[in-house]
Design an enzyme around this catalytic site. Structure first.
Site, PDB file in Angstrom:
ATOM      1  N   CYS A   2       0.798  -1.210   0.000  1.00 21.36           N
ATOM      2  CA  CYS A   2       0.000   0.000   0.000  1.00 21.36           C
ATOM      3  C   CYS A   2       0.844   1.280   0.000  1.00 21.36           C
ATOM      4  O   CYS A   2       1.963   1.295   0.475  1.00 21.36           O
ATOM      5  CB  CYS A   2      -0.946   0.073   1.192  1.00 21.36           C
ATOM      6  SG  CYS A   2      -1.835  -1.443   1.503  1.00 21.36           S
ATOM      7  N   ARG A  27       3.042   0.649  -5.419  1.00 21.33           N
ATOM      8  CA  ARG A  27       3.030  -0.038  -4.125  1.00 21.33           C
ATOM      9  C   ARG A  27       1.791  -0.906  -3.924  1.00 21.33           C
ATOM     10  O   ARG A  27       1.724  -1.689  -2.983  1.00 21.33           O
ATOM     11  CB  ARG A  27       3.093   0.991  -2.976  1.00 21.33           C
ATOM     12  CG  ARG A  27       4.323   1.850  -3.002  1.00 21.33           C
ATOM     13  CD  ARG A  27       4.274   2.855  -1.881  1.00 21.33           C
ATOM     14  NE  ARG A  27       4.420   2.207  -0.599  1.00 21.33           N
ATOM     15  CZ  ARG A  27       5.565   1.978  -0.007  1.00 21.33           C
ATOM     16  NH1 ARG A  27       6.679   2.353  -0.571  1.00 21.33           N
ATOM     17  NH2 ARG A  27       5.603   1.391   1.166  1.00 21.33           N
ATOM     18  N   TRP A  74      -2.736  -2.828  -1.574  1.00 22.41           N
ATOM     19  CA  TRP A  74      -2.312  -4.177  -1.966  1.00 22.41           C
ATOM     20  C   TRP A  74      -2.782  -5.054  -0.821  1.00 22.41           C
ATOM     21  O   TRP A  74      -2.237  -5.009   0.283  1.00 22.41           O
ATOM     22  CB  TRP A  74      -0.790  -4.229  -2.113  1.00 22.41           C
ATOM     23  CG  TRP A  74      -0.248  -5.509  -2.642  1.00 22.41           C
ATOM     24  CD1 TRP A  74      -0.098  -5.851  -3.960  1.00 22.41           C
ATOM     25  CD2 TRP A  74       0.266  -6.622  -1.892  1.00 22.41           C
ATOM     26  NE1 TRP A  74       0.454  -7.101  -4.065  1.00 22.41           N
ATOM     27  CE2 TRP A  74       0.692  -7.597  -2.822  1.00 22.41           C
ATOM     28  CE3 TRP A  74       0.402  -6.890  -0.531  1.00 22.41           C
ATOM     29  CZ2 TRP A  74       1.240  -8.810  -2.431  1.00 22.41           C
ATOM     30  CZ3 TRP A  74       0.953  -8.099  -0.145  1.00 22.41           C
ATOM     31  CH2 TRP A  74       1.367  -9.054  -1.079  1.00 22.41           C
ATOM     32  N   ASN A 100      -0.720   1.651   5.988  1.00 24.06           N
ATOM     33  CA  ASN A 100       0.151   0.717   5.265  1.00 24.06           C
ATOM     34  C   ASN A 100       0.843  -0.134   6.325  1.00 24.06           C
ATOM     35  O   ASN A 100       1.507   0.402   7.206  1.00 24.06           O
ATOM     36  CB  ASN A 100       1.169   1.538   4.453  1.00 24.06           C
ATOM     37  CG  ASN A 100       2.329   0.700   3.951  1.00 24.06           C
ATOM     38  OD1 ASN A 100       3.436   1.203   3.821  1.00 24.06           O
ATOM     39  ND2 ASN A 100       2.114  -0.557   3.675  1.00 24.06           N
ATOM     40  N   GLY A 101       0.661  -1.445   6.252  1.00 25.76           N
ATOM     41  CA  GLY A 101       1.294  -2.325   7.242  1.00 25.76           C
ATOM     42  C   GLY A 101       0.343  -3.421   7.664  1.00 25.76           C
ATOM     43  O   GLY A 101      -0.698  -3.639   7.027  1.00 25.76           O
ATOM     44  N   GLU A 479      17.533 -14.437 -13.010  1.00 26.62           N
ATOM     45  CA  GLU A 479      16.943 -13.106 -13.172  1.00 26.62           C
ATOM     46  C   GLU A 479      16.145 -13.018 -14.477  1.00 26.62           C
ATOM     47  O   GLU A 479      15.064 -12.423 -14.509  1.00 26.62           O
ATOM     48  CB  GLU A 479      18.058 -12.048 -13.115  1.00 26.62           C
ATOM     49  CG  GLU A 479      17.637 -10.616 -13.360  1.00 26.62           C
ATOM     50  CD  GLU A 479      16.599 -10.066 -12.368  1.00 26.62           C
ATOM     51  OE1 GLU A 479      16.320 -10.719 -11.352  1.00 26.62           O
ATOM     52  OE2 GLU A 479      16.050  -8.989 -12.660  1.00 26.62           O
ATOM     53  N   LYS A 483      12.228 -12.095 -14.523  1.00 31.27           N
ATOM     54  CA  LYS A 483      11.663 -10.972 -15.293  1.00 31.27           C
ATOM     55  C   LYS A 483      10.495 -11.469 -16.139  1.00 31.27           C
ATOM     56  O   LYS A 483       9.449 -10.848 -16.187  1.00 31.27           O
ATOM     57  CB  LYS A 483      12.707 -10.339 -16.230  1.00 31.27           C
ATOM     58  CG  LYS A 483      13.734  -9.433 -15.632  1.00 31.27           C
ATOM     59  CD  LYS A 483      13.261  -8.115 -15.100  1.00 31.27           C
ATOM     60  CE  LYS A 483      12.769  -8.165 -13.707  1.00 31.27           C
ATOM     61  NZ  LYS A 483      13.584  -8.172 -12.591  1.00 31.27           N
ATOM     62  N   GLU A 486       7.422 -12.428 -13.952  1.00 28.37           N
ATOM     63  CA  GLU A 486       6.814 -11.242 -13.316  1.00 28.37           C
ATOM     64  C   GLU A 486       5.905 -10.479 -14.272  1.00 28.37           C
ATOM     65  O   GLU A 486       4.802 -10.103 -13.906  1.00 28.37           O
ATOM     66  CB  GLU A 486       7.912 -10.263 -12.868  1.00 28.37           C
ATOM     67  CG  GLU A 486       8.558 -10.570 -11.556  1.00 28.37           C
ATOM     68  CD  GLU A 486       9.625  -9.533 -11.213  1.00 28.37           C
ATOM     69  OE1 GLU A 486       9.597  -9.019 -10.092  1.00 28.37           O
ATOM     70  OE2 GLU A 486      10.491  -9.235 -12.062  1.00 28.37           O
ATOM     71  N   HIS A 502      19.471 -33.025 -14.218  1.00 26.81           N
ATOM     72  CA  HIS A 502      18.902 -33.668 -13.036  1.00 26.81           C
ATOM     73  C   HIS A 502      17.435 -33.314 -12.842  1.00 26.81           C
ATOM     74  O   HIS A 502      16.979 -33.184 -11.710  1.00 26.81           O
ATOM     75  CB  HIS A 502      19.730 -33.289 -11.796  1.00 26.81           C
ATOM     76  CG  HIS A 502      21.165 -33.659 -11.950  1.00 26.81           C
ATOM     77  ND1 HIS A 502      21.613 -34.955 -11.826  1.00 26.81           N
ATOM     78  CD2 HIS A 502      22.239 -32.914 -12.285  1.00 26.81           C
ATOM     79  CE1 HIS A 502      22.919 -34.984 -12.057  1.00 26.81           C
ATOM     80  NE2 HIS A 502      23.319 -33.756 -12.332  1.00 26.81           N
ATOM     81  N   LYS A 602       5.915  -3.148  -5.784  1.00 25.41           N
ATOM     82  CA  LYS A 602       7.307  -2.740  -5.927  1.00 25.41           C
ATOM     83  C   LYS A 602       8.086  -2.919  -4.626  1.00 25.41           C
ATOM     84  O   LYS A 602       9.199  -3.403  -4.623  1.00 25.41           O
ATOM     85  CB  LYS A 602       7.338  -1.277  -6.361  1.00 25.41           C
ATOM     86  CG  LYS A 602       8.713  -0.714  -6.565  1.00 25.41           C
ATOM     87  CD  LYS A 602       9.213  -1.065  -7.928  1.00 25.41           C
ATOM     88  CE  LYS A 602      10.662  -0.694  -8.140  1.00 25.41           C
ATOM     89  NZ  LYS A 602      11.325  -1.686  -8.991  1.00 25.41           N
TER      90      LYS A 602
HETATM   91  C1  G6P Z   1       9.591  -6.953  -4.871  1.00 22.58           C
HETATM   92  C2  G6P Z   1       9.789  -6.310  -6.227  1.00 22.58           C
HETATM   93  C3  G6P Z   1      11.077  -6.834  -6.880  1.00 22.58           C
HETATM   94  C4  G6P Z   1      12.256  -6.613  -5.942  1.00 22.58           C
HETATM   95  C5  G6P Z   1      12.014  -7.223  -4.561  1.00 22.58           C
HETATM   96  C6  G6P Z   1      13.075  -6.788  -3.567  1.00 22.58           C
HETATM   97  O1  G6P Z   1       9.314  -8.297  -5.034  1.00 22.58           O
HETATM   98  O2  G6P Z   1       8.684  -6.562  -7.069  1.00 22.58           O
HETATM   99  O3  G6P Z   1      11.313  -6.155  -8.099  1.00 22.58           O
HETATM  100  O4  G6P Z   1      13.409  -7.181  -6.507  1.00 22.58           O
HETATM  101  O5  G6P Z   1      10.753  -6.786  -4.047  1.00 22.58           O
HETATM  102  O6  G6P Z   1      12.964  -5.405  -3.398  1.00 22.58           O
HETATM  103  P1  G6P Z   1      14.106  -4.455  -2.892  1.00 22.58           P
HETATM  104  O7  G6P Z   1      13.470  -3.098  -2.893  1.00 22.58           O
HETATM  105  O8  G6P Z   1      14.467  -4.899  -1.502  1.00 22.58           O
HETATM  106  O9  G6P Z   1      15.245  -4.567  -3.826  1.00 22.58           O
END
Ligand code: G6P
Length: 607
Positions: A2, A27, A74, A100-101, A479, A483, A486, A502, A602
Site C-alpha cells: 500500500c 506499491r 495491496w 500501510n502495514g 533473473e 523478469k 513477473e 537432473h 514494488k
Molecule cells: C519486490 C519487487 C522486486 C524486488 C524485490 C526486492 O518483489 O517486485 O522487483 O526485486 O521486491 O525489493 P528491494 O526493494 O528490496 O530490492
C-alpha cells in the site's frame, strides 16, 4: 504493501492527493480511496480497481476540502472489495484513516471493541485502528492516536484526519515507511519521497513509534511517551523528471533504456584512473579484518547478491554466503567477529531485508547496505550505505536498479581486493578500464531492441521457458526467468546449465524455448556448448546470448542475441539487458500491464 499520502494546506486537496497517489501506485493497485474534511464533515470516495479506473467513475480529484488523506491498496487482510478499500472511519464518520502495514493483534483488539458495542463494516485490520482511536478520543486526536499506538502490535504507517479538529493532519509510524514533506504554507505525508517531490524537496523521516501533527504552517513531532522532539530536515536531490515516462510506453522500458546513464551515475565519483574511491566509512583496517560476508536480499536484489558472491570470492578472496532475507531472519544465524552483513535493496524498505539486518545487528554484526532510495529504513539502519543512484525506479519489475547493484558490488570487490592485497595496481587499472566500457556497451545492446522484439513475436504465445547459465551467469538465468514470469505470467525456470540434466531436461521437447547464456569465457563456454547440444538433441528451441564475434555458437542454436565482449566478471551486467527487453516485449505482446503486474508490488513492506 500500500501507499499513503496526506495533504494539508491552502490548495484544494483532491487534485494534489490524486496526483501524488498515482506516483505511489507501484506499491499497490487493487483498490484506492481518498478522504477530505469539508467544513465539519468527512467526505470519502473509494472503490476497487486501478486509480485511473476508479477516477473515471468517482472523479476522485473533485472531492472538496484543503486537508485529506489517500491510499492505494495491496490487500493483506480482507479481500479486494469496496468495503475493504481505505480510508476507513469510525461510526460517527468523524475520524478517517489510511494505513500501510499489518496489525498483528487486530483480532484481539477487535474482540474488545465489539464487546464495547463497536460495529465493523470491513474485514481489515485498519478499520480496527479507526475504532480504537475513536474509543480513546476525548477532544485531542493526537492524544487518542498516541493511546491507540500503545496498544497496536505490528507495522503501520498511518495518516489520519478528524473532522472535530479540521486544521490538523496526523501521521504515525512503526516499521512501515513514512516521510513528511515540508512545503510553503502546506505540508505532506507520504510513503516515499518521489510522490511528493513535485511539491517539495524538504523532508523529515519519522522513526518507529513516533507521531507527527501537521498543520498547514507547522509540524510537531512526538515520541511514544508524548514528549515533543526535534527532527533533522533533509533536502532530496533527485531529479523529479526521472519519475516521468518521458515518451516511453512504460516505465519498465524507459528504465531499461536509462541503464547506460544510470550505470554511469553509479560510477560517477567512485572511479579514478587507477583507483576506486568508495568513501563509505569503512577504513582499510575494517576491510582487512573482514573474515566473512553474508549478503541478505529478496527478489532481483537477491540475484544481484548471488552475482556479487562470485565477484567477491573470486577477486577479493573473502568467503561470501548469500541468504534470502526471509530465511536468514528466522534461523538464528551464526555471526562471528569479522562477519559483515550486507543488505541489498532497491527500495530500502523490504520488510524481510530490514528484519534481517535487525537480526544481524542484535548479533553485533557490522551492517553494510547497497540501497537505491535515499533515507529509506534500511539505509538509515545500516552502519555503512552505498547508494546506487539510479533515481526513482517505478516499474515493478526491477531493471536499472539491478545493473547498478552489480556495478556497485564490482566496485566494492575491487576496492576490498586492492586493500587486502589480492589485486595489484595493474589489475585495478585493468578492472577500471573494463567497467568504463560498460555504459557504451549496454547502449549498443539497447540499439538491438528491434531484433529482440522480433524474437518475442516468435515466442510470446508459449507458456513455459527455461533459462540456463553457468558460473557468474547462473544468477542471470534466474533473473531472466524472474523478469519473464513477473511481467508476462509465462512460467519460467532458471537453472544452472549442467544441473538441467537432473530434472528440467524432462521438460524439453519441440515446444520448449530454452534461453542459454553462452558468452565466451575460458571457464564455462565449452561446458555450456555441451549443454546446448543436450537441449538440441531433445528438440528444444535454443535462444543464445552470445559474445559478439562468436562464430561458433550460432551454428548450434536457433536464435542468437549478442552482447559485446568484456571481462568474465562483468558479463552479467551485459547479459541481463537482452533478457530484460525480451521479457518486456513478450509481456506487451501478451497484453499484460508491465508496470503493474498482477499480484505484485514494488516494495514488499510486509512479511
Ligand atoms: C519486490 C519487487 C522486486 C524486488 C524485490 C526486492 O518483489 O517486485 O522487483 O526485486 O521486491 O525489493 P528491494 O526493494 O528490496 O530490492
Amino acid at each position: 504493501m500500500c501507499g499513503i499520502v496526506g495533504y494539508i494546506g491552502g490548495k484544494s486537496a483532491g487534485p494534489i492527493l490524486l496526483e501524488c497517489l498515482r506516483k505511489l501506485e507501484y506499491r499497490g493497485y487493487d483498490s484506492a480511496g481518498i478522504a477530505t474534511i469539508k467544513g465539519n464533515e468527512i467526505l470519502v470516495k473509494k472503490d476497487v480497481g486501478k486509480i485511473d479506473e476508479i477516477d473515471k467513475i468517482h472523479d476522485l480529484g473533485s472531492i472538496k476540502g484543503n486537508v485529506g488523506i489517500s491510499h492505494c491498496r495491496w490487500a493483506t487482510h480482507g479481500k479486494v472489495t469496496k468495503n475493504n478499500a481505505h480510508p476507513h472511519g469510525n461510526i460517527k464518520n468523524t475520524i478517517s484513516i489510511v494505513h500501510n502495514g499489518i496489525i498483528e493483534n487486530y483480532q484481539e483488539i477487535k474482540k474488545k471493541l465489539k464487546e464495547k458495542g463497536y460495529k465493523f463494516s470491513s474485514d481489515t485490520d485498519t478499520e480496527v485502528i479507526a475504532h480504537l482511536i475513536d474509543s480513546f478520543y476525548s477532544g485531542s486526536i493526537k492524544d487518542a492516536v498516541l493511546s491507540a499506538m500503545g496498544m497496536l502490535e505490528g507495522s503501520y504507517a498511518l495518516a489520519i484526519i478528524c473532522s472535530d479538529e479540521p486544521e490538523l493532519l496526523i501521521a504515525a509510524r512503526n516499521d512501515s515507511p513514512l516521510v513528511l514533506g515540508i512545503g510553503n504554507g502546506e505540508n505532506f505525508i507520504s510513503s516515499d519521497v518521489y510522490a511528493i517531490m513535485g511539491h517539495t524537496r524538504k523532508v523529515m523521516y519519522l522513526e518507529n513509534k513516533e507521531l507527527a501533527v501537521l498543520s498547514k504552517e507547522r509540524i510537531w513531532i512526538y515520541n511514544s511517551g508524548g514528549k515533543e522532539i526535534k527532527k533533522k530536515l533533509n533536502t532530496i536531490e533527485w531529479d523529479a523528471k526521472k519519475a516521468e515516462k518521458l515518451g516511453f510506453d512504460h516505465f519498465m522500458l524507459k528504465e531499461i533504456f536509462e541503464q547506460p546513464d544510470t550505470i554511469a551515475d553509479t560510477l560517477d565519483g567512485k572511479i579514478g584512473e587507477d583507483s576506486i574511491s568508495l568513501d563509505i566509512g569503512l577504513t582499510n583496517s575494517d576491510i582487512k579484518k573482514i573474515k566473512r560476508i553474508i549478503i541478505v536480499a529478496c527478489g532481483t536484489s537477491w540475484h544481484a547478491a548471488l552475482t556479487g558472491e562470485f565477484m567477491i570470492e573470486e577477486l577479493a578472496k573473502i568467503p561470501v554466503e548469500v541468504e534470502y532475507a526471509s530465511e536468514f531472519r528466522y534461523r538464528d544465524p551464526i555471526i562471528e567477529e569479522g562477519t559483515i552483513v550486507m543488505a541489498i535493496s532497491q527500495s530500502g524498505e523490504t520488510a524481510d531485508t530490514l528484519a534481517a539486518i535487525r537480526e544481524a545487528r542484535k548479533k553485533k554484526a557490522m551492517i553494510v547496505s547497497i540501497v537505491n532510495v535515499e533515507g529509506s529504513s534500511i539505509a538509515r539502519e545500516s552502519d555503512v550505505v552505498i547508494y546506487t543512484k539510479v533515481g526513482p525506479e517505478i516499474g515493478v519489475a526491477s531493471t536499472k536498479a539491478f545493473t547498478s547493484q552489480l556495478v556497485t558490488l564490482y566496485l566494492m570487490t575491487i576496492h576490498f581486493g586492492a586493500v587486502r592485497g589480492e589485486i595489484d595496481e595493474q589489475q585495478v587499472r585493468n578492472r577500471i578500464r573494463d567497467i568504463r566500457l560498460i555504459p557504451a556497451q549496454v547502449r549498443s545492446i539497447l540499439e538491438e531492441h528491434g531484433k529482440i522484439k522480433k524474437l518475442a513475436e516468435v515466442f510470446f504465445k508459449k507458456e513455459n521457458t527455461i533459462y540456463l547459465g553457468r558460473g557468474i551467469n547462473f544468477p542471470i538465468a534466474l533473473e531472466g526467468a524472474l523478469k519473464l514470469k513477473e511481467v508476462s505470467y509465462i512460467h519460467a525456470e532458471g537453472y544452472p546449465a549442467a544441473e538441467m540434466k537432473h530434472g528440467p531436461i524432462a521438460l524439453i521437447d519441440k515446444n520448449m524455448p530454452v534461453v542459454v547464456i553462452a558468452t565466451q569465457d575460458t571457464r564455462t563456454y565449452k561446458k555450456v556448448m555441451n549443454n546446448i547440444e543436450e537441449v538440441k538433441s531433445r528438440g528444444g528451441i535454443l535462444i543464445a546470448i552470445e559474445t559478439k564475434g562468436d562464430e561458433e555458437t550460432k551454428k548450434h542454436v536457433d536464435h542468437n542475441l549478442y552482447v559485446p565482449r568484456n571481462s568474465y566478471i562483468l558479463t552479467p551486467v551485459l547479459a541481463v539487458v537482452p533478457l530484460q527487453l525480451f521479457a518486456y516485449y513478450m509481456a506487451v505482446l501478451r497484453g499484460c500491464d508491465v508496470d503493474k503486474p498482477r499480484n505484485l508490488a514494488k516494495a514488499v513492506v510486509v512479511e
